[in-house]
Scaffold this motif. Structure first.
Motif, PDB file in Angstrom:
ATOM      1  N   TRP A   1      27.714 -12.575  23.246  1.00  0.00           N
ATOM      2  CA  TRP A   1      28.410 -13.438  23.980  1.00  0.00           C
ATOM      3  C   TRP A   1      29.771 -13.479  24.285  1.00  0.00           C
ATOM      4  O   TRP A   1      30.827 -13.905  24.953  1.00  0.00           O
TER       5      TRP A   1
ATOM      6  N   LEU B   1      32.696 -14.343  26.979  1.00  0.00           N
ATOM      7  CA  LEU B   1      34.052 -14.780  26.327  1.00  0.00           C
ATOM      8  C   LEU B   1      34.808 -13.962  27.145  1.00  0.00           C
ATOM      9  O   LEU B   1      35.689 -14.777  27.432  1.00  0.00           O
TER      10      LEU B   1
ATOM     11  N   PHE C   1      33.348 -21.112  30.021  1.00  0.00           N
ATOM     12  CA  PHE C   1      34.117 -21.408  29.001  1.00  0.00           C
ATOM     13  C   PHE C   1      33.750 -22.350  27.927  1.00  0.00           C
ATOM     14  O   PHE C   1      33.344 -21.893  26.876  1.00  0.00           O
TER      15      PHE C   1
ATOM     16  N   LEU D   1      30.283 -21.676  26.948  1.00  0.00           N
ATOM     17  CA  LEU D   1      29.961 -20.719  25.608  1.00  0.00           C
ATOM     18  C   LEU D   1      30.820 -21.491  24.006  1.00  0.00           C
ATOM     19  O   LEU D   1      30.431 -20.845  22.967  1.00  0.00           O
TER      20      LEU D   1
ATOM     21  N   LEU E   1      31.138 -19.902  20.832  1.00  0.00           N
ATOM     22  CA  LEU E   1      32.511 -20.312  19.468  1.00  0.00           C
ATOM     23  C   LEU E   1      32.498 -20.822  18.054  1.00  0.00           C
ATOM     24  O   LEU E   1      33.035 -20.001  17.504  1.00  0.00           O
TER      25      LEU E   1
END
Length: 310
Positions: free
Chosen positions: A165, A169, A181, A184, A188
């Motif tokens: 991932w 990103l 963004f 994700l 994150l």
């Protein structure tokens, strides 16, 4: 015997020691033994590897002093064995990682990769290096172009792993894709360092969106953009756009000016970009549009001033 090879043999032995402190002391002893005018490269290498062990002991001051000394030595050499460059950049990168100096880590880690064959690294080492580089690129307040990393084969090490991932990103940041963004964000949050810096990343993705917005308009003749348009593309309130643009100007990401009265931005230059497939397609479309305008202008001129084309 080649003194550089001697140091490498000694290093292989030091890595077998149970005590890191003993390994550091052993390499310091080797450094003294090869400290001769004709073997300064070997001396620098031994010092660097002793600094590596000191860093493992969290002795940052000693590591910094040794790196500064070795940098002066390396710069004075007429020629340098690649193994010494690799050692220097590896210890520098590890030092800046320990200091959480993301921009310097990123720079030195990429220089390290330029000195070695990454296929000689273990799979685990390639994944860790790619992961650390990705974190550094995202969290550095000086890196707004990820081309060096995205175009390097080291990034492929993350594919097929639990960290894949991170590639998505990086691509989202590179394209200024705020929607991607946000999709994700869950991943994150699984990385504590990124989660702690989420507000910084929110600002950075909007700066990237601003750069991408300006870049897409280069060559179209649209050099003046209203605050409202920028607000829509960066998903920020209109009253915060001026601050965002001032930040981009101060970082050297764009050049231009702000018309506070007219609530618009004039852009003269945008930082060069690393282009993904979608961005390349957009560039091709712009070139086609430009070609059409040139043909249209030529036709208008031939009709209004036929004597010039006779």
């Amino acid at each position: 015997m080649n003194k550089v090879k001697l140091v490498l043999f000694a290093l292989a032995a030091a890595r077998q020691f149970d005590s890191i402190s003993a390994a550091a002391e052993f390499m310091e002893k080797i450094a003294k033994e090869v400290d001769q005018p004709e073997s300064q490269e070997a001396h620098a290498l031994a010092l660097l590897e002793s600094a590596h062990f000191r860093l493992l002991l969290n002795d940052l001051d000693s590591t910094r002093d040794t790196l500064e000394k070795c940098q002066r030595m390396v710069e004075s050499f007429a020629t340098v064995d690649p193994v010494i460059y690799a050692s220097f950049y590896r210890v520098c990168a590890d030092y800046y990682k320990a200091k959480a100096s993301f921009g310097q880590y990123y720079k030195n880690a990429l220089l390290l990769l330029a000195c070695i064959d990454i296929q000689e690294l273990t799979v685990e080492d390639r994944v860790q290096r790619a992961y650390d580089l990705s974190i550094a690129a995202l969290l550095s307040d000086t890196i707004y172009n990820f081309g060096d990393l995205l175009s390097h084969p080291i990034i492929d090490a993350l594919k097929g792993t639990e960290h894949e991932w991170m590639v998505a990103l990086l691509l989202a940041f590179n394209a200024g894709d705020i929607g991607k963004f946000e999709s994700l964000t869950g991943s994150l949050h699984s990385q504590p360092l990124l989660a702690q810096q989420e507000s910084f990343l929110q600002q950075k993705i909007r700066l990237m969106a601003l750069i991408e917005s300006m870049f897409k308009r280069q060559g179209t003749g649209a050099r003046t953009i209203p605050f409202g348009v920028v607000s829509a593309e960066t998903k920020m309130p209109v009253n915060e756009i001026e601050h965002l643009v001032m930040k981009a100007l101060s970082l050297g990401l764009i050049r231009g000016g702000i018309d506070q009265v007219g609530q618009q931005i004039t852009v003269q230059w945008v930082q060069p970009r690393y282009l993904g497939k979608d961005q390349i397609k957009n560039l091709v479309d712009r070139l086609v549009q430009w070609e059409g305008r040139v043909i249209e202008t030529a036709q208008q001129m031939s009709q209004t001033t036929p004597e010039l084309f006779a």
